[in-house]
Design an enzyme around this catalytic site. Sequence first.
Site, short mmCIF file in Angstrom:
data_model
loop_
_atom_site.label_atom_id
_atom_site.label_comp_id
_atom_site.label_asym_id
_atom_site.label_seq_id
_atom_site.Cartn_x
_atom_site.Cartn_y
_atom_site.Cartn_z
N ARG A 65 -13.59 13.72 9.12
CA ARG A 65 -14.36 14.14 7.93
C ARG A 65 -15.81 14.40 8.33
O ARG A 65 -16.37 13.68 9.15
CB ARG A 65 -14.32 13.06 6.85
CG ARG A 65 -12.94 12.76 6.34
CD ARG A 65 -13.03 11.85 5.12
NE ARG A 65 -11.75 11.25 4.84
CZ ARG A 65 -11.53 9.93 4.78
NH1 ARG A 65 -12.53 9.08 4.96
NH2 ARG A 65 -10.33 9.48 4.52
N GLU B 121 -8.09 -6.11 5.19
CA GLU B 121 -8.04 -5.65 3.81
C GLU B 121 -6.81 -6.19 3.07
O GLU B 121 -6.88 -6.51 1.89
CB GLU B 121 -8.04 -4.11 3.78
CG GLU B 121 -9.41 -3.55 4.10
CD GLU B 121 -9.39 -2.14 4.66
OE1 GLU B 121 -8.91 -1.95 5.79
OE2 GLU B 121 -9.86 -1.23 3.96
N ASN C 8 0.88 -1.17 0.00
CA ASN C 8 0.00 0.00 0.00
C ASN C 8 0.92 1.22 0.00
O ASN C 8 1.47 1.59 1.03
CB ASN C 8 -0.88 -0.03 1.25
CG ASN C 8 -1.86 1.14 1.30
OD1 ASN C 8 -1.83 2.02 0.43
ND2 ASN C 8 -2.70 1.16 2.31
N ARG D 67 -2.65 -2.13 -3.36
CA ARG D 67 -3.90 -1.44 -3.07
C ARG D 67 -3.94 -0.16 -3.91
O ARG D 67 -2.98 0.61 -3.92
CB ARG D 67 -3.95 -1.05 -1.59
CG ARG D 67 -5.19 -0.24 -1.29
CD ARG D 67 -5.12 0.45 0.03
NE ARG D 67 -6.34 1.20 0.24
CZ ARG D 67 -6.40 2.36 0.88
NH1 ARG D 67 -5.32 2.89 1.38
NH2 ARG D 67 -7.54 2.97 1.02
N HIS E 84 -13.55 1.59 0.62
CA HIS E 84 -13.51 0.48 1.58
C HIS E 84 -14.03 -0.81 0.96
O HIS E 84 -14.48 -1.71 1.66
CB HIS E 84 -14.39 0.76 2.83
CG HIS E 84 -13.87 1.84 3.72
ND1 HIS E 84 -14.70 2.72 4.38
CD2 HIS E 84 -12.61 2.18 4.08
CE1 HIS E 84 -13.98 3.56 5.10
NE2 HIS E 84 -12.70 3.26 4.93
#
Length: 406
Positions: free
Chosen positions: A245, A388, A7, A95, A184
Amino acid sequence: MKILVINAGSSSLKYRLFDMDRQTVLCAGIVERIGEAMGQLVHKIRPDQSGEERFRVDETFPTHKEALAEAVNFITDERIGVIRDAGEIAAIGHRVVQGGELFKAPCLVTEQVKEGIHSLIPLAPLHNPGHLIGIETAQSLFPHAPSIAVFDTEFHQTMPPKAFMYGLPHYMYEQLSVRRYGFHGTSHRYVVKRAAGFLQRPLEELNFISCHLGSGSSIAAVRNGKSVDTSMGMTPLAGLLMGTRCGDIDPAIIEYLMANTGMTAKEVDKILNKDSGLKGICGTNDVRDILEMRERHNPMGILAFDMLVYSVKKYIGAYYAILGGVDGLIFTAGIGENCPILRAEVCRGFEHMGILLDFEANERWGEDVRLISREDSPVPVFVVHTNEELEIALATEQVLLAQSGR
Ligand code: ADP
């Protein structure tokens, strides 16, 4: 088979090496501050397991190439290495945050795929450039191991237009690709697969509402194993109240703030992404701190928690309405997996929809997939530990096997 999952960000690189035959993590690490005067690499053997060993080096990593090369040194080190030779790595899974409408499944990285990821930079300016650097670096360091790209967005490419279109002039979709993409996706896909496995039923027959509640949060409505709606939008800013956020707000607020404070669009955007959400309300984005504030009867802590619960409930209600019935409600990620009180508050009031929480089971810790609803609950409620990186490794393995015709 060994698969390395990468990643890559603009100045960081996370990696995790999987032994796919045993589905175990051999080692993992993170390199930070690439390109700065002093960087840092932390390498872990058997991460998050008993007997974890940790190594750290502080040195300059001018580019991602030096960073990944140093990681490979650790991975193959004579004394502490987990494999003897980098040639043992069969493939690299990358990713990639934004796959737009171009990528509807994980794929082998070719020149054309790189061009595609590059063409999507306007939609993910903070992420896709770093991913491309990670891919180029892996390709130069592992010329014989194929790179496979796995996209955060691809799971949601099954959404119908009525769910992914915005009420904007149509040319904005056609010419500027403005639409809901959702994120996601690897996490939502992984947890619904695990929940289906728990129920011992084919995923293709099952409807789920999947709540990924972490520092960034999103909920997905999954019909017959496929995503049909999700709370994040063209960017990860939309939907639930998150750590920093704002989630859903009236879009007119942006112009209002610019007109009344003199802030630029960029400055407002930064506030909406970095200084809003839980942090904006009560000063911290860590739910553990918010729980403490709540216990001390701090009104802003109470408000932040209530707003979080409220936003999760609203989406669950909406997605229940869309799906018409669900075979499971799933909680995952940092908050979803570790915060029983939040799960209890979210489920409270959904009894009429068949969600009956087992309050004792909800307080217990344990298995990666566990049931927290009562035996007589028409809708099972799960806590699933998301993974993930493993999902990326599994997708990488599948692409590899498909390539070799197996
Ligand atoms: P990411 O991987 O997106 O950085 P995580 O999924 O790890 O985020 O979630 C991080 C968040 O999980 C933290 O900000 C914190 O609010 C929350 N969290 C972690 N542990 C707990 C806990 N025991 N109780 C409540 N919240 C927790």
